[in-house]
Design a protein around this motif. Structure first.
Motif, PDB file in Angstrom:
ATOM      1  N   LEU A 295       0.835  -1.210   0.000  1.00 48.31           N
ATOM      2  CA  LEU A 295       0.000   0.000   0.000  1.00 48.31           C
ATOM      3  C   LEU A 295       0.864   1.252   0.000  1.00 48.31           C
ATOM      4  O   LEU A 295       0.538   2.245  -0.668  1.00 48.31           O
ATOM      5  CB  LEU A 295      -0.932  -0.020   1.209  1.00 48.31           C
ATOM      6  N   ASP A 296       1.972   1.218   0.762  1.00 53.34           N
ATOM      7  CA  ASP A 296       2.867   2.378   0.804  1.00 53.34           C
ATOM      8  C   ASP A 296       3.495   2.628  -0.571  1.00 53.34           C
ATOM      9  O   ASP A 296       3.598   3.786  -1.016  1.00 53.34           O
ATOM     10  CB  ASP A 296       3.954   2.147   1.854  1.00 53.34           C
ATOM     11  N   LEU A 297       3.918   1.574  -1.260  1.00 54.83           N
ATOM     12  CA  LEU A 297       4.477   1.737  -2.592  1.00 54.83           C
ATOM     13  C   LEU A 297       3.448   2.298  -3.564  1.00 54.83           C
ATOM     14  O   LEU A 297       3.759   3.166  -4.396  1.00 54.83           O
ATOM     15  CB  LEU A 297       5.005   0.396  -3.109  1.00 54.83           C
TER      16      LEU A 297
ATOM     17  N   SER B  22       1.512   6.726  -6.805  1.00 61.53           N
ATOM     18  CA  SER B  22       0.377   7.530  -7.288  1.00 61.53           C
ATOM     19  C   SER B  22       0.589   9.019  -7.066  1.00 61.53           C
ATOM     20  O   SER B  22       0.164   9.839  -7.887  1.00 61.53           O
ATOM     21  CB  SER B  22      -0.921   7.071  -6.603  1.00 61.53           C
ATOM     22  N   ASN B  23       1.257   9.406  -5.968  1.00 57.82           N
ATOM     23  CA  ASN B  23       1.462  10.842  -5.724  1.00 57.82           C
ATOM     24  C   ASN B  23       2.732  11.374  -6.393  1.00 57.82           C
ATOM     25  O   ASN B  23       3.070  12.558  -6.234  1.00 57.82           O
ATOM     26  CB  ASN B  23       1.479  11.145  -4.227  1.00 57.82           C
TER      27      ASN B  23
ATOM     28  N   TYR C 181       2.347 -10.712   0.241  1.00 58.60           N
ATOM     29  CA  TYR C 181       2.285 -11.030  -1.178  1.00 58.60           C
ATOM     30  C   TYR C 181       3.589 -11.725  -1.592  1.00 58.60           C
ATOM     31  O   TYR C 181       4.673 -11.237  -1.276  1.00 58.60           O
ATOM     32  CB  TYR C 181       2.108  -9.765  -2.015  1.00 58.60           C
ATOM     33  N   LEU C 182       3.453 -12.825  -2.295  1.00 61.78           N
ATOM     34  CA  LEU C 182       4.628 -13.541  -2.784  1.00 61.78           C
ATOM     35  C   LEU C 182       5.137 -12.869  -4.052  1.00 61.78           C
ATOM     36  O   LEU C 182       4.362 -12.570  -4.969  1.00 61.78           O
ATOM     37  CB  LEU C 182       4.290 -15.005  -3.078  1.00 61.78           C
ATOM     38  N   ILE C 183       6.443 -12.611  -4.098  1.00 62.00           N
ATOM     39  CA  ILE C 183       7.094 -12.057  -5.285  1.00 62.00           C
ATOM     40  C   ILE C 183       8.277 -12.958  -5.622  1.00 62.00           C
ATOM     41  O   ILE C 183       8.963 -13.455  -4.736  1.00 62.00           O
ATOM     42  CB  ILE C 183       7.559 -10.604  -5.053  1.00 62.00           C
ATOM     43  N   ARG C 184       8.476 -13.149  -6.906  1.00 60.93           N
ATOM     44  CA  ARG C 184       9.509 -14.086  -7.345  1.00 60.93           C
ATOM     45  C   ARG C 184      10.423 -13.402  -8.362  1.00 60.93           C
ATOM     46  O   ARG C 184       9.949 -12.764  -9.309  1.00 60.93           O
ATOM     47  CB  ARG C 184       8.882 -15.327  -7.963  1.00 60.93           C
TER      48      ARG C 184
END
Length: 505
Positions: free
Chosen positions: A182-184, A189-190, A233-236
């Protein structure tokens, strides 16, 4: 001091990941029978098509022989039925035989043909089962131990024999929490954060001993849903592994490169102090007086610290000799050579403080300066001459540039930064050249702590070259060497940047 200027600075995100084979295959028996022999050597690299196990072939060879005999029998019956039909058909056409005789002959021929097809299928099945007694590897990869020993009876309940894990490419799995995602998204977005497409994010792996894996990968997969078990969240990332240096199950640190902090404020790490109320810096007001200002720090960027709030473009920040400063004290600035701006994209711009966006600050606002109060101005020189932590000026000898750090510090001084700017310009003028970075560990004290400090210093030099525009692929890192009793005492504080003779430097 420095004049604060807004610039785009690279952001490096670092996470803990675990390696996983990109294709781990279960080797299972497809038929029931006795395991006759294990052919491969456990734990070795096997290639696609290599024989791993052999099962007892005799029962399956007998079944194939029986199926072939049945096929031959059905073939003879079909030949007989076909010959009988060939005799009956012309006689029935002359009304010498009844239509029933013709229908019976046609039925017998069709039944014999169907029986032959069934026999042919039985031969194919028996041949397949015989072939399944030789168990081969479907991929090239690292073999595991054998789960069944020679002579074991194998059926559907215990058919797993071993695993083969493909090593190239290797997957690096890591996770981001919901808050991080959410922070990313908010920063993207801003406009405060510039993120390339997911597939364009470069991945660098740092191994358990602190060394950097030479190959670079990229993000290959992001899970669409949040794990209900871990809340992440899984990231690969997919990493080339041609030499098999990475093995499944290793814990590594993975760094993601390619993001940029837009219009950020960054100051040298030495300028940021910690107090009871948190981080702060010393600034100089319009009257030349020192003032303390609270700041909110973000991420490190090479030797700089990104300031999220508390500083604005045009503010003047004191970067050294801050121990005796008091609010309202008069400040005398002593200008020194400019250090490369963090995130510099052009090696030639290191003198003028070019930011990652390429916007040059050619005025004196990018110059670093040391400061001293009027109370210490007369004694500062003598104190520095007797200070054991004073650094030695960089030394350039042929293809080697020797940089010296203060005792216990991993931060570059202005002279070393200027020397690295010269190295960056030299690399820019010789496209085929490379440099080797190597440090030294003191033989006294804790070896582990000394080795960590040496690694940190070498990484500081590497980061400074990268932000000066030198591609990471042209920088080779070497393990720190030990300092022996016969070496000069300053050698333990040294990091060498060397152009190998073979590189044409």
């Amino acid at each position: 001091m420095i004049d604060v200027a807004l610039r785009d600075v690279p952001v490096v995100y670092e996470y803990v990941g675990q390696t996983e084979s990109s294709q781990q295959v279960e080797i299972r028996a497809r038929v029931n029978g006795f395991l006759e022999k294990r052919v491969y050597q456990e734990g070795t690299l096997v290639h696609q098509g290599d024989v791993l196990f052999v099962m007892d072939r005799k029962p399956f060879q007998a079944a194939l022989d029986a199926a072939q005999a049945e096929y031959a029998q059905q073939k003879a019956r079909l030949d007989t039925a076909q010959a009988n039909l060939n005799r009956v058909r012309p006689l029935a056409a002359k009304n010498a035989l009844s239509q029933k005789d013709l229908d019976d002959s046609i039925g017998q021929q069709q039944a014999a043909a169907a029986a032959l097809e069934q026999a042919r299928a039985n031969v194919t099945s028996a041949s397949l089962n015989l072939g399944y007694t030789t168990i081969t590897s479907p991929v090239t990869g690292l073999s595991s131990f054998a789960k069944k020993q020679d002579g074991s009876y194998i059926d559907a309940t215990n058919s797993l024999l071993t695993y083969v894990a493909k090593l190239d490419p290797m997957w690096i799995n890591f996770s981001l929490s919901e808050n991080e995602i959410l922070d990313l998204r908010t920063q993207t977005s801003n406009g405060s954060l510039k993120l390339p497409p997911v597939g364009k994010l470069e991945a660098v792996v740092v191994l358990a001993d602190g060394s950097t894996y030479p190959q670079r990968g990229h993000i290959a997969f992001t899970d669409a849903s949040l794990s209900s078990d871990t809340g992440t969240y899984l990231i690969r990332a997919e990493m080339p592994n041609p030499n098999g240096a990475l093995r499944p199950g290793q814990f590594v640190r993975i760094k993601l490169l390619g993001a940029e902090r837009a219009s950020a404020v960054a100051v040298p790490q030495d300028a940021v102090q910690q107090g009871p109320r948190g981080a702060y810096v010393w600034t100089v007001d319009k009257d030349g007086k020192a003032q303390q200002r609270s700041v909110e720090t973000g991420q490190w960027n090479g030797n700089d610290w990104v300031i999220q709030s508390g500083l604005h473009a045009g503010d003047r920040v004191i970067v050294s000799n801050t121990l005796r400063l008091m609010p309202g004290a008069s400040v005398k600035a002593n200008l020194v050579a400019a250090a490369p701006a963090s995130g510099a994209a052009d090696p030639g711009a290191a003198q003028t403080g070019v930011g990652a966006s390429g916007a040059a600050s050619t005025s004196a606002s990018s110059a670093s300066a040391s400061t001293s109060t009027s109370a210490e101005a007369s004694t500062g020189a003598s104190q520095r001459n007797g200070n054991a932590n004073a650094t030695t000026s960089p030394q350039v000898e042929g293809n080697r540039t020797a940089l010296y750090f203060a005792t216990g510090s991993a931060s570059l001084d202005a002279q070393s930064a200027t020397a690295l700017a010269d190295v960056a310009r030299r690399l820019a003028s010789a496209p085929g050249a490379r440099v080797v970075i190597s440090g030294y560990t003191d033989s006294s004290g804790s070896y582990a702590a000394n080795e960590r400090l040496a690694h940190a210093r070498a990484n500081t030099v590497r980061s400074a070259l990268i932000v000066a525009g030198v591609p990471d692929a042209r920088i080779d890192m070497r393990k720190p060497a030990r300092v022996v009793a016969s070496d000069p005492p300053d050698k333990s504080r040294r990091v060498d940047v060397t152009f190998p003779a073979s590189a044409g430097g």
